[in-house]
Design a protein around this motif. Structure first.
Motif, short mmCIF file in Angstrom:
data_model
loop_
_atom_site.label_atom_id
_atom_site.label_comp_id
_atom_site.label_asym_id
_atom_site.label_seq_id
_atom_site.Cartn_x
_atom_site.Cartn_y
_atom_site.Cartn_z
N SER A 94 0.08 7.58 5.95
CA SER A 94 1.29 7.64 5.14
C SER A 94 1.97 6.29 5.02
O SER A 94 2.07 5.54 5.98
CB SER A 94 2.31 8.65 5.71
OG SER A 94 3.42 8.76 4.83
N TRP A 95 2.41 6.02 3.82
CA TRP A 95 3.35 4.96 3.54
C TRP A 95 4.68 5.65 3.33
O TRP A 95 4.82 6.38 2.37
CB TRP A 95 2.94 4.18 2.29
CG TRP A 95 3.99 3.20 1.88
CD1 TRP A 95 4.98 3.41 0.95
CD2 TRP A 95 4.17 1.88 2.38
NE1 TRP A 95 5.78 2.30 0.85
CE2 TRP A 95 5.30 1.34 1.72
CE3 TRP A 95 3.49 1.10 3.33
CZ2 TRP A 95 5.76 0.05 1.98
CZ3 TRP A 95 3.96 -0.18 3.57
CH2 TRP A 95 5.08 -0.70 2.90
N PHE A 147 -4.80 8.91 12.25
CA PHE A 147 -3.48 9.25 11.70
C PHE A 147 -2.66 7.96 11.68
O PHE A 147 -2.22 7.47 12.72
CB PHE A 147 -2.83 10.34 12.55
CG PHE A 147 -3.62 11.62 12.52
CD1 PHE A 147 -3.68 12.38 11.35
CD2 PHE A 147 -4.33 12.04 13.62
CE1 PHE A 147 -4.43 13.55 11.31
CE2 PHE A 147 -5.09 13.20 13.60
CZ PHE A 147 -5.14 13.97 12.43
N VAL A 148 -2.51 7.42 10.48
CA VAL A 148 -2.01 6.06 10.29
C VAL A 148 -0.65 6.09 9.60
O VAL A 148 -0.47 6.79 8.60
CB VAL A 148 -2.99 5.25 9.42
CG1 VAL A 148 -2.54 3.79 9.31
CG2 VAL A 148 -4.42 5.34 9.99
N MET A 186 0.84 -1.17 0.00
CA MET A 186 0.00 0.00 0.00
C MET A 186 0.86 1.20 0.00
O MET A 186 1.00 1.84 0.89
CB MET A 186 -0.77 -0.05 1.28
CG MET A 186 -1.14 1.27 1.83
SD MET A 186 -1.92 1.19 3.32
CE MET A 186 -2.67 2.72 3.24
N HIS A 187 1.47 1.58 -0.67
CA HIS A 187 2.35 2.73 -0.70
C HIS A 187 3.56 2.23 -1.42
O HIS A 187 3.43 1.61 -2.43
CB HIS A 187 2.73 3.24 0.69
CG HIS A 187 1.57 3.12 1.60
ND1 HIS A 187 0.40 3.79 1.42
CD2 HIS A 187 1.37 2.34 2.67
CE1 HIS A 187 -0.45 3.44 2.37
NE2 HIS A 187 0.10 2.58 3.11
N GLY A 188 4.72 2.49 -0.81
CA GLY A 188 5.90 1.98 -1.45
C GLY A 188 5.66 0.54 -1.70
O GLY A 188 6.05 -0.02 -2.70
N ILE A 190 -6.90 10.35 4.09
CA ILE A 190 -6.06 10.73 2.95
C ILE A 190 -4.70 10.07 3.06
O ILE A 190 -3.94 10.35 3.99
CB ILE A 190 -5.89 12.26 2.88
CG1 ILE A 190 -7.25 12.94 2.65
CG2 ILE A 190 -4.90 12.64 1.79
CD1 ILE A 190 -7.20 14.45 2.77
N GLY A 191 -4.38 9.21 2.10
CA GLY A 191 -3.09 8.52 2.11
C GLY A 191 -2.10 9.14 1.15
O GLY A 191 -2.41 9.39 -0.01
#
Length: 319
Positions: free
Chosen positions: A299-300, A49-50, A1-3, A262-263
């Motif tokens: 955030s990732w 806040f993840v 999920m991100h990087g 929001i990611g």
């Protein structure tokens, strides 16, 4: 999920090789441990806040390094077993797990595990049995819940309804063993999957309609989609390529403001595209908060996204 989410819907196989798949080479089946807890008390109220953690030596970073976040997601729990930080957590002594969890609870931080990521293709598995195995891992490993980071791109892009039905069945099965109010259950969809006009089979609009009440919030990936979602207008108000997938469009589509998280990448290297400097993202957060959005920010990944990162992003919007 991100990087770990190198998930551009249009990316080629060569770009996909830039994901963290290289870090998953040592996956092994997860050993069974005795249950250590009956759950973490369910989902906290928004804002959420993840921060995800998938590299480094700490599966659950010291609270001083992630102050300002209230949920940490360890990656990944795969259909083949725990890998990366989930594996690192699994192998810790029970006393060490309890010590870390105690510090997290004192700091108001939930610890969850993230499932699948960009290297796993779970749609070919049986949703119910996969859910049963993963729910047992959550219960046995003293974590507060699970994040469904489904990134089976080919299955969703087929638009035959099978991806949506698998996600619905998987969510229902998870909730039978990880009851709401006792365990956290989140999803981490790619933002374009909320575009019902683009995904004729429904995408996440269908998933939300069917099981949204069982999902505590969505850690939405607003990145890896070219220039989409890289301005406040594109992120919040209007997505030209994927209509219905900007923050307020998702809310108009029926997802409550407190579930739209929001990611964004923590650093430029954490995604192929979609990075916004923390100060620029903070401006979007201020705008959204002023229009009654309160979902929070994801955030990732850590360590690029740390205590200073989230402090800047929150700005004056959230104290």
């Amino acid at each position: 999920m991100h990087g770990f989410r190198v998930s551009n819907l249009l990316m080629t196989a060569s770009v996909l090789l830039m994901t963290i798949s290289s870090r998953l080479s040592s996956v092994r089946a997860a050993p069974v441990q005795a249950p250590a807890t009956s759950g973490g008390g369910g989902a906290p109220a928004a804002p959420h806040f993840v921060v995800y953690t998938d590299k480094g030596s700490e599966p659950a970073p010291d609270v001083s390094k992630i102050s300002g976040f209230n949920t940490v997601a360890m990656s990944f729990l795969l259909t083949s077993g725990a890998a990366d930080q989930a594996k690192a957590w699994e192998t810790l002594a029970q006393a060490q797990k309890s010590s870390i969890k105690s510090a997290y609870e004192k700091a108001g931080i939930k610890l969850i595990v993230s499932a699948f990521g960009s290297t796993d293709l779970p749609t070919s598995s049986d949703a119910k049995s996969t859910a049963a195995t993963m729910a047992k891992w959550v219960q046995n490993n003293n974590v507060d819940g699970i994040d469904v980071d489904y990134e089976d791109l080919n299955a969703m892009n087929a638009q035959d309804g099978k991806a949506e039905q698998w996600l619905i069945d998987f969510t229902n099965a998870l909730r039978t063993q990880l009851p709401q109010g006792k365990y956290i259950l989140t999803h981490a969809p790619l933002a374009p999957w909320f575009s019902a006009s683009h995904y004729k089979s429904g995408g996440y609009t269908k998933v939300h309609k069917e099981v949204g009440s069982k999902i505590d919030w969505y850690n939405i990936q607003f990145y890896n989609q070219g220039t989409e979602y890289t301005t406040c207008d594109g992120l919040l108000t209007s997505s030209p390529t994927y209509p219905g997938s900007a923050v307020f469009e998702i809310m108009t589509g029926g997802v409550s403001a407190d579930k739209v998280v929001i990611g964004k990448p923590g650093g430029q290297a954490d995604a192929t595209t979609g990075y916004m400097a923390p100060a620029d993202l903070a401006k979007c957060v201020v705008t959204a908060k002023g229009k009654n959005w309160n979902g929070g920010v994801m955030s990732w990944e850590y360590p690029e996204a740390d205590a200073q990162w989230i402090k800047t992003v929150k700005g004056s919007s959230f104290q």
